[in-house]
Motif scaffolding. Structure first.
Motif, short mmCIF file in Angstrom:
data_model
loop_
_atom_site.label_atom_id
_atom_site.label_comp_id
_atom_site.label_asym_id
_atom_site.label_seq_id
_atom_site.Cartn_x
_atom_site.Cartn_y
_atom_site.Cartn_z
N UNK A 140 -5.42 21.22 -14.73
CA UNK A 140 -6.57 20.83 -15.55
C UNK A 140 -6.40 19.44 -16.15
N UNK A 141 -5.17 19.05 -16.44
CA UNK A 141 -4.91 17.76 -17.06
C UNK A 141 -4.63 16.65 -16.04
N UNK A 142 -4.57 17.02 -14.78
CA UNK A 142 -4.30 16.03 -13.74
C UNK A 142 -5.62 15.42 -13.30
N UNK A 143 -6.19 14.61 -14.16
CA UNK A 143 -7.48 13.97 -13.91
C UNK A 143 -7.28 12.62 -13.22
N UNK A 144 -8.37 12.07 -12.72
CA UNK A 144 -8.30 10.75 -12.09
C UNK A 144 -7.76 9.71 -13.06
N UNK B 52 0.81 -1.22 0.00
CA UNK B 52 0.00 0.00 0.00
C UNK B 52 0.85 1.27 0.00
N UNK B 53 1.98 1.25 0.73
CA UNK B 53 2.86 2.41 0.76
C UNK B 53 3.46 2.66 -0.62
N UNK B 54 3.81 1.58 -1.31
CA UNK B 54 4.35 1.72 -2.66
C UNK B 54 3.32 2.29 -3.61
N UNK B 55 2.09 1.81 -3.51
CA UNK B 55 1.04 2.32 -4.39
C UNK B 55 0.72 3.78 -4.10
N UNK B 56 0.71 4.16 -2.83
CA UNK B 56 0.51 5.57 -2.49
C UNK B 56 1.63 6.43 -3.08
N UNK B 57 2.85 5.93 -2.95
CA UNK B 57 4.00 6.67 -3.49
C UNK B 57 3.91 6.79 -5.00
N UNK B 58 3.46 5.73 -5.67
CA UNK B 58 3.31 5.76 -7.12
C UNK B 58 2.25 6.79 -7.54
N UNK B 59 1.15 6.85 -6.80
CA UNK B 59 0.10 7.81 -7.11
C UNK B 59 0.58 9.24 -6.88
N UNK C 251 0.34 6.13 -13.05
CA UNK C 251 0.81 5.28 -11.95
C UNK C 251 0.75 3.80 -12.29
N UNK C 252 0.10 3.47 -13.41
CA UNK C 252 -0.07 2.07 -13.77
C UNK C 252 -1.05 1.34 -12.87
N UNK C 253 -2.06 2.07 -12.39
CA UNK C 253 -3.06 1.50 -11.50
C UNK C 253 -4.45 1.80 -12.02
N UNK C 254 -5.44 1.15 -11.45
CA UNK C 254 -6.82 1.43 -11.86
C UNK C 254 -7.31 2.69 -11.15
N UNK C 255 -8.26 3.42 -11.73
CA UNK C 255 -8.79 4.62 -11.06
C UNK C 255 -9.34 4.35 -9.67
N UNK C 256 -9.87 3.16 -9.46
CA UNK C 256 -10.42 2.83 -8.15
C UNK C 256 -9.37 2.80 -7.04
#
Length: 211
Positions: free
Chosen positions: A34-38, A13-20, A45-50
């Motif tokens: 404006x371009x920093x959308x979900x 989880x810490x790694x994913x938070x850091x990636x986001x 980040x290579x992750x799903x929006x969820x």
């Protein structure tokens, strides 16, 4: 469960938070708010929006966390140069580090401009801005107090506050210009100007006789 497995489960989880957070910083620096959308954050980040809502309460919470991380890194980069030595030397190193790479950097200025656009309309961002500004200024004030005391001058709290605000303003202005137009200055010019100017405000020689 093995130790390796427990470590992986805890750190993921810490790694994913850091990636986001890293994705937000990249997008804010290169494309702006404006371009920093979900979707853009998740893709970068290579992750799903969820996963954003899984690790943060909202996109705004994530952006605020990225701002806090960026500012903490800037302060840490200035503090890393302190090292040992007398109080005047430690203050000199702190000012120098604040006016040289990696703290002075065009990308950092782009991030500052992008986040500043959000600070006035988002209370959480404003709180982060205030906290990080005061953290840097308070650190500077402590270094100023020690350097003045070392030189035999004991300043009161109100005077130290005024000096820290003024010195911080000088550093901020030079940092901004050096980050926006680095090609406009010769090597070492901004650093020297900062040391001379801060030294003049304090009545201390921080530049070693540089003019």
């Amino acid at each position: 469960m093995t130790a390796d497995r427990r470590k992986f489960t805890r750190e993921e989880p810490e790694t994913r938070r850091a990636d986001l957070i890293a994705a937000v910083l990249d997008l804010m620096a290169e494309a702006g708010p404006a371009e920093t959308t979900v979707r853009a954050i998740a893709d970068a980040a290579g992750l799903s929006p969820g996963m954003i809502r899984h690790h943060f309460t909202s996109k705004e919470d994530l952006v605020n966390a990225a701002y806090e991380a960026h500012m903490a890194r800037q302060i840490a980069d200035s503090e890393r140069a302190l090292g040992a030595g007398n109080a005047r030397e430690r203050l000199r190193r702190f000012v120098s580090a604040s006016l040289t790479p990696p703290v002075v950097d065009p990308r950092a200025v782009s991030l500052w401009a992008a986040f500043l656009h959000m600070v006035r309309r988002d209370p959480a961002m404003r709180a982060t801005h205030e906290a990080t500004y005061l953290a840097y200024r308070d650190r500077l004030q402590g270094l100023i107090a020690a350097a003045l005391a070392e030189a035999g001058r004991i300043a009161g709290r109100a005077e130290l506050r005024r000096l820290a605000i003024a010195c911080n303003a000088v550093i901020d202005g030079l940092w901004l210009e050096a980050g926006v137009l680095p090609e406009a200055f010769v090597a070492g010019e901004i650093e020297t100007l900062g040391l001379v100017s801060v030294g003049a405000l304090l009545g201390l020689d921080l530049a070693g006789g540089a003019a």
